[in-house]
Design a protein around this motif. Structure first.
Motif, PDB file in Angstrom:
ATOM      1  N   TRP A 357       0.818  -1.210   0.000  1.00  0.00           N
ATOM      2  CA  TRP A 357       0.000   0.000   0.000  1.00  0.00           C
ATOM      3  C   TRP A 357       0.852   1.262   0.000  1.00  0.00           C
ATOM      4  CZ3 TRP A 357      -4.261  -1.496  -1.847  1.00  0.00           C
ATOM      5  CH2 TRP A 357      -4.760  -2.761  -1.519  1.00  0.00           C
ATOM      6  N   GLN A 358       1.902   1.217  -0.816  1.00  0.00           N
ATOM      7  CA  GLN A 358       2.674   2.412  -1.119  1.00  0.00           C
ATOM      8  C   GLN A 358       2.094   3.070  -2.367  1.00  0.00           C
ATOM      9  OE1 GLN A 358       5.278   3.359   1.032  1.00  0.00           O
ATOM     10  NE2 GLN A 358       4.325   1.691   2.177  1.00  0.00           N
ATOM     11  N   ASN A 359       2.556   4.272  -2.682  1.00  0.00           N
ATOM     12  CA  ASN A 359       2.138   4.903  -3.931  1.00  0.00           C
ATOM     13  C   ASN A 359       2.502   4.001  -5.098  1.00  0.00           C
ATOM     14  OD1 ASN A 359       1.031   7.392  -3.001  1.00  0.00           O
ATOM     15  ND2 ASN A 359       3.097   8.106  -2.553  1.00  0.00           N
ATOM     16  N   ALA A 360       1.564   3.809  -6.002  1.00  0.00           N
ATOM     17  CA  ALA A 360       1.813   2.969  -7.165  1.00  0.00           C
ATOM     18  C   ALA A 360       2.889   3.593  -8.048  1.00  0.00           C
ATOM     19  CB  ALA A 360       0.529   2.780  -7.960  1.00  0.00           C
ATOM     20  N   VAL A 361       3.571   2.752  -8.814  1.00  0.00           N
ATOM     21  CA  VAL A 361       4.579   3.243  -9.753  1.00  0.00           C
ATOM     22  C   VAL A 361       3.917   4.217 -10.721  1.00  0.00           C
ATOM     23  CG1 VAL A 361       6.150   2.564 -11.611  1.00  0.00           C
ATOM     24  CG2 VAL A 361       5.958   1.149  -9.549  1.00  0.00           C
ATOM     25  N   PRO A 362       4.488   5.385 -10.922  1.00  0.00           N
ATOM     26  CA  PRO A 362       3.857   6.368 -11.811  1.00  0.00           C
ATOM     27  C   PRO A 362       3.637   5.821 -13.218  1.00  0.00           C
ATOM     28  CG  PRO A 362       5.646   7.378 -10.562  1.00  0.00           C
ATOM     29  CD  PRO A 362       5.733   5.907 -10.323  1.00  0.00           C
ATOM     30  N   PHE A 462       9.353  -0.962 -19.163  1.00  0.00           N
ATOM     31  CA  PHE A 462       8.070  -0.807 -18.492  1.00  0.00           C
ATOM     32  C   PHE A 462       8.193  -0.004 -17.206  1.00  0.00           C
ATOM     33  CE2 PHE A 462       8.076  -4.649 -21.044  1.00  0.00           C
ATOM     34  CZ  PHE A 462       7.006  -4.389 -21.894  1.00  0.00           C
ATOM     35  N   SER A 463       9.302   0.742 -17.100  1.00  0.00           N
ATOM     36  CA  SER A 463       9.486   1.619 -15.953  1.00  0.00           C
ATOM     37  C   SER A 463      10.324   2.815 -16.359  1.00  0.00           C
ATOM     38  CB  SER A 463      10.172   0.877 -14.799  1.00  0.00           C
ATOM     39  OG  SER A 463      10.467   1.773 -13.739  1.00  0.00           O
ATOM     40  N   LYS A 464      10.010   3.961 -15.765  1.00  0.00           N
ATOM     41  CA  LYS A 464      10.868   5.128 -15.915  1.00  0.00           C
ATOM     42  C   LYS A 464      11.284   5.663 -14.550  1.00  0.00           C
ATOM     43  CE  LYS A 464       7.308   8.734 -16.230  1.00  0.00           C
ATOM     44  NZ  LYS A 464       6.875   9.946 -16.961  1.00  0.00           N
ATOM     45  N   THR A 465      11.174   4.788 -13.534  1.00  0.00           N
ATOM     46  CA  THR A 465      11.546   5.217 -12.180  1.00  0.00           C
ATOM     47  C   THR A 465      12.772   4.506 -11.636  1.00  0.00           C
ATOM     48  OG1 THR A 465      10.009   3.620 -11.194  1.00  0.00           O
ATOM     49  CG2 THR A 465       9.176   5.855 -11.616  1.00  0.00           C
ATOM     50  N   ALA A 489      14.022   2.055 -18.245  1.00  0.00           N
ATOM     51  CA  ALA A 489      14.663   0.791 -17.872  1.00  0.00           C
ATOM     52  C   ALA A 489      14.449  -0.190 -19.010  1.00  0.00           C
ATOM     53  CB  ALA A 489      14.066   0.253 -16.588  1.00  0.00           C
ATOM     54  N   PRO A 490      15.468  -0.429 -19.855  1.00  0.00           N
ATOM     55  CA  PRO A 490      15.249  -1.271 -21.041  1.00  0.00           C
ATOM     56  C   PRO A 490      15.005  -2.725 -20.672  1.00  0.00           C
ATOM     57  CG  PRO A 490      17.562  -0.676 -20.836  1.00  0.00           C
ATOM     58  CD  PRO A 490      16.841   0.097 -19.802  1.00  0.00           C
ATOM     59  N   GLY A 517      -4.345  -1.170 -21.818  1.00  0.00           N
ATOM     60  CA  GLY A 517      -3.933  -0.354 -20.686  1.00  0.00           C
ATOM     61  C   GLY A 517      -2.493  -0.558 -20.267  1.00  0.00           C
ATOM     62  N   GLN A 518      -1.738  -1.380 -21.017  1.00  0.00           N
ATOM     63  CA  GLN A 518      -0.333  -1.614 -20.666  1.00  0.00           C
ATOM     64  C   GLN A 518       0.498  -0.363 -20.968  1.00  0.00           C
ATOM     65  OE1 GLN A 518       1.480  -4.451 -19.314  1.00  0.00           O
ATOM     66  NE2 GLN A 518       2.871  -2.709 -19.147  1.00  0.00           N
ATOM     67  N   ASP A 519       1.221   0.105 -19.957  1.00  0.00           N
ATOM     68  CA  ASP A 519       2.120   1.237 -20.133  1.00  0.00           C
ATOM     69  C   ASP A 519       3.468   0.741 -20.653  1.00  0.00           C
ATOM     70  OD1 ASP A 519       0.152   2.841 -18.840  1.00  0.00           O
ATOM     71  OD2 ASP A 519       0.938   2.183 -16.902  1.00  0.00           O
ATOM     72  N   PHE A 520       4.127   1.575 -21.449  1.00  0.00           N
ATOM     73  CA  PHE A 520       5.478   1.234 -21.905  1.00  0.00           C
ATOM     74  C   PHE A 520       6.266   2.518 -22.097  1.00  0.00           C
ATOM     75  CE2 PHE A 520       3.095   1.994 -25.737  1.00  0.00           C
ATOM     76  CZ  PHE A 520       3.981   2.578 -26.627  1.00  0.00           C
ATOM     77  N   PHE A 521       7.592   2.354 -22.104  1.00  0.00           N
ATOM     78  CA  PHE A 521       8.497   3.495 -22.211  1.00  0.00           C
ATOM     79  C   PHE A 521       9.593   3.157 -23.221  1.00  0.00           C
ATOM     80  CE2 PHE A 521       6.693   3.186 -17.997  1.00  0.00           C
ATOM     81  CZ  PHE A 521       6.156   4.450 -17.812  1.00  0.00           C
ATOM     82  N   VAL A 522       9.998   4.133 -24.005  1.00  0.00           N
ATOM     83  CA  VAL A 522      11.007   3.901 -25.039  1.00  0.00           C
ATOM     84  C   VAL A 522      12.054   5.016 -25.018  1.00  0.00           C
ATOM     85  CG1 VAL A 522       9.520   2.571 -26.594  1.00  0.00           C
ATOM     86  CG2 VAL A 522       9.524   5.064 -26.745  1.00  0.00           C
ATOM     87  N   GLN A 523      13.257   4.660 -25.448  1.00  0.00           N
ATOM     88  CA  GLN A 523      14.343   5.614 -25.641  1.00  0.00           C
ATOM     89  C   GLN A 523      15.298   5.018 -26.669  1.00  0.00           C
ATOM     90  OE1 GLN A 523      16.705   6.595 -22.111  1.00  0.00           O
ATOM     91  NE2 GLN A 523      17.266   8.603 -22.935  1.00  0.00           N
ATOM     92  N   ALA A 524      15.984   5.850 -27.431  1.00  0.00           N
ATOM     93  CA  ALA A 524      16.905   5.380 -28.460  1.00  0.00           C
ATOM     94  C   ALA A 524      18.347   5.648 -28.047  1.00  0.00           C
ATOM     95  CB  ALA A 524      16.608   6.062 -29.798  1.00  0.00           C
ATOM     96  N   LEU A 525      19.201   4.645 -28.254  1.00  0.00           N
ATOM     97  CA  LEU A 525      20.649   4.749 -28.066  1.00  0.00           C
ATOM     98  C   LEU A 525      21.275   4.815 -29.454  1.00  0.00           C
ATOM     99  CD1 LEU A 525      23.082   4.546 -26.024  1.00  0.00           C
ATOM    100  CD2 LEU A 525      23.018   2.076 -26.459  1.00  0.00           C
ATOM    101  N   VAL A 526      22.064   5.857 -29.716  1.00  0.00           N
ATOM    102  CA  VAL A 526      22.536   6.145 -31.078  1.00  0.00           C
ATOM    103  C   VAL A 526      24.052   6.201 -31.102  1.00  0.00           C
ATOM    104  CG1 VAL A 526      22.494   7.844 -32.949  1.00  0.00           C
ATOM    105  CG2 VAL A 526      20.412   7.395 -31.619  1.00  0.00           C
ATOM    106  N   LEU A 527      24.650   5.537 -32.109  1.00  0.00           N
ATOM    107  CA  LEU A 527      26.101   5.602 -32.321  1.00  0.00           C
ATOM    108  C   LEU A 527      26.480   7.010 -32.782  1.00  0.00           C
ATOM    109  CD1 LEU A 527      28.790   3.986 -32.461  1.00  0.00           C
ATOM    110  CD2 LEU A 527      28.255   3.572 -34.882  1.00  0.00           C
ATOM    111  N   ASP A 528      27.433   7.646 -32.042  1.00  0.00           N
ATOM    112  CA  ASP A 528      27.870   9.011 -32.345  1.00  0.00           C
ATOM    113  C   ASP A 528      29.336   9.119 -31.943  1.00  0.00           C
ATOM    114  OD1 ASP A 528      28.188  11.676 -32.826  1.00  0.00           O
ATOM    115  OD2 ASP A 528      26.555  12.359 -31.532  1.00  0.00           O
ATOM    116  N   PRO A 529      30.256   8.640 -32.811  1.00  0.00           N
ATOM    117  CA  PRO A 529      31.667   8.508 -32.428  1.00  0.00           C
ATOM    118  C   PRO A 529      32.326   9.796 -31.981  1.00  0.00           C
ATOM    119  CG  PRO A 529      31.208   7.311 -34.459  1.00  0.00           C
ATOM    120  CD  PRO A 529      30.001   8.133 -34.164  1.00  0.00           C
ATOM    121  N   SER A 530      31.891  10.919 -32.477  1.00  0.00           N
ATOM    122  CA  SER A 530      32.565  12.174 -32.160  1.00  0.00           C
ATOM    123  C   SER A 530      32.015  12.878 -30.930  1.00  0.00           C
ATOM    124  CB  SER A 530      32.463  13.125 -33.357  1.00  0.00           C
ATOM    125  OG  SER A 530      31.106  13.466 -33.604  1.00  0.00           O
ATOM    126  N   ARG A 531      30.994  12.341 -30.308  1.00  0.00           N
ATOM    127  CA  ARG A 531      30.331  13.054 -29.219  1.00  0.00           C
ATOM    128  C   ARG A 531      31.101  12.955 -27.901  1.00  0.00           C
ATOM    129  NH1 ARG A 531      25.296  15.144 -27.626  1.00  0.00           N
ATOM    130  NH2 ARG A 531      24.437  14.761 -29.700  1.00  0.00           N
TER     131      ARG A 531
END
Length: 547
Positions: A357-362, A462-465, A489-490, A517-531
């Motif tokens: 009974w804690q706050n649910a995951v956002p 399925f998490s951003k926390t 979180a990949p 109703g399933q939540d999901f989260f995405v992010q891209a990892l990109v090759l950038d040799p000079s960065r």
């Protein structure tokens, strides 16, 4: 007059609040809900609605506190079923709650908790309903005979009436009563003050009359046998003003919002007969007042909130349970979660039973990490409807209010956060593409570095926390990527080869309704040799809801 009493009288602490709403409306904050949810008005321009319940066929009944009217909503039209007469009315008195008999239509009864001006008490009255009992499309319902189920509930002070009625999965009728401004009597099982009672009503005779001997209302399993005829009805003790409570229809647990005196409002979970919430020895978990004898053991609240200097009153909304086939089911991740709201601000909390009974995951788009929604002001009661939506009544004053509902609006997606501080890759959905079950959700990663960079790994989670025990967002400087931040979180990854400076990332989605109703989260990892030293960059994040 003490500061406490002055504050109680000025606030109408959790009762039901005929507050001057012209100021409230002028300053009302915007409503904010998670991504993919909307608020709809079901019945507008009503006269101070206070409570609601559903017939098994889906017709909605609601009550008006001051007029005593019970109304039915069918296909957006509102009709009056009947009126409870002879009410004593004030900011916390009147018609306060109603509950439909679970054996409807075989037992076509509606139970009302209300004041009675002539008797100067509170009582539960059963009304037989006549008309089209089995026709979900008909508003032809009327009050028939009335039968007083229970009378003599004290109301010597026009405050702390409590005021909820709910049937449990056991078929018993549960009711909550306030302490009538006599706190120590909340610890006395021979008095109705500050109690939650459990009644058997299916053995009462049909027709009008009552009240029966209280012994006729005693079900098997109640924790007290005496002394007197009140104690055998009592299920829980030590409450102050339990205006609203809810029952988990699966687990049978009770969740009570008890409004405090001056320091704390609390949410308590009652999972055994004879639970004691501690009032007035305790306000929330803090010591408050000494009564005769020794302090008894009491239930520790699952949530408590310090009462600010401004208006504050917690209201129980619902334990979320919905049929998997319900058209507006929130999603499987919500099953068994508990919702409650603060009446004046409209802040809504969601507690997760699986986490103690804690706050649910956002969820995506949630206004804050703690609050599931904000700005839903003036709510006095809630119910999960047969369609899976969360219905509520909002009472702006004795003459204004409405019935509304929160429901999913469909598949949704939005970007969030910043991946890298300088010229990052940009993640977005393709035009008109949404995460619809059974389809392909098209994402695009743009603003890619020139070759040999640009190769993209799509990360789905399925998490951003939290990720691998570390809190998100996570600075990536320790991974050779200064100025960049991990946002999700990949759980799954996929390689995406760019073309023409854009990485088109098709995401096939399952067709199974279990993922609605399933939540999901995405992010891209990109090759950038000079960065940087790692030769990598990350995009902003994206969050979505499958429907």
């Amino acid at each position: 007059m003490t500061p406490t009493v002055s504050r109680i009288l000025s606030l109408g602490r959790a009762a039901v609040i005929a507050f001057p709403v012209a100021v409230g409306v002028a300053l009302a904050p915007a409503q904010s809900l998670p991504l993919g949810f909307v608020v709809e008005t079901v019945a507008g321009n009503q006269r101070g609605p206070i409570a609601l319940d559903f017939l098994p066929d889906g017709r909605l009944l609601f009550a008006e506190q001051d007029t005593g009217a019970v109304k039915v909503v069918v296909s957006g039209s509102v009709s009056t079923v009947g009126t409870v007469p002879g009410l004593a009315v004030s900011y916390s008195q009147g018609l306060l709650a109603l509950a439909v008999d679970p054996q409807w239509p075989a037992r076509p009864f509606l139970y009302c908790y209300h004041t009675d001006a002539a008797a100067a008490d509170l009582r539960i009255t059963r009304y037989e309903i006549t008309g089209d009992l089995g026709n979900a499309a008909s508003s032809n319902l009327q009050f028939g005979s009335s039968y007083v189920v229970l009378a003599g509930i004290p109301d010597t002070v026009p405050q702390h009436e409590g005021g909820e009625l709910r049937f449990g999965g056991d078929g018993m009728l549960y009711a909550s009563f306030g302490d009538d401004r006599n706190g120590c009597l909340a610890q006395d099982v021979t008095a109705f003050h500050g109690k939650l009672v459990r009644l058997r009503v299916d053995g009462l005779p049909p027709g009008s009359g009552g009240p029966p001997p209280r012994s006729a209302l005693v079900p098997a399993g109640n924790p007290f046998t005496g002394p007197g005829d009140v104690a055998p009805l009592v299920w829980a003790t030590g409450l102050r003003n339990p205006f609203r409570f809810d029952i988990d229809p699966v687990a049978g647990e009770l969740f009570v919002a008890d409004v405090g005196e001056q320091a704390f409002d609390e949410i308590s979970r009652i999972d055994t007969a004879g639970g004691n919430l501690g009032w007035p020895w305790r306000e929330g978990s803090a010591p408050w007042l000494t009564c005769a004898g020794n302090e008894p053991p009491s239930i520790t609240p699952i949530a408590e909130h310090a009462i600010p200097a401004s208006f504050f009153a917690l209201v129980s909304l619902a334990v979320y349970r919905a049929d998997p086939a319900a058209p507006f089911r929130f999603g499987p991740g919500y099953d068994g979660d508990y919702f409650y709201v603060e009446h004046f601000s409209g802040d809504v909390w969601r507690l997760d039973g699986g986490s103690g009974w804690q706050n649910a995951v956002p969820v995506p788009g949630q206004p804050t990490a703690e609050l599931w929604a904000t700005g839903l002001r003036w709510i006095t009661a809630g119910r999960v409807g047969p369609d899976g939506a969360l219905y509520f009544v909002e009472r702006r004053s004795s003459t204004r209010g409405s019935v509304q509902r929160i429901r999913p609006a469909g598949a949704a997606f939005q970007a969030f956060g910043t991946g890298c501080s300088s010229v990052p890759p940009v993640l977005a959905s393709a035009p008109a593409s949404l995460p619809v079950l059974g389809g392909t959700f098209d994402l695009r990663v743009q603003q890619l570095p020139p070759a040999p960079g640009g190769l993209t790994i799509g990360m789905i989670g399925f998490s951003k926390t939290v990720w691998a025990g570390q809190a998100l967002p996570l600075p990536l400087a320790g991974f050779g990527m200064p100025g960049c931040t991990g946002l999700v979180a990949p759980a799954l990854t996929t390689l995406v080869v760019p073309s023409g400076g854009v990485a088109n990332w098709p995401l096939p989605l399952p067709a199974a309704s279990a993922f609605a109703g399933q939540d999901f989260f995405v992010q891209a990892l990109v090759l950038d040799p000079s960065r940087n030293a790692a030769g990598l960059a990350v995009s902003n994040g994206g969050e979505g809801v499958m429907r």
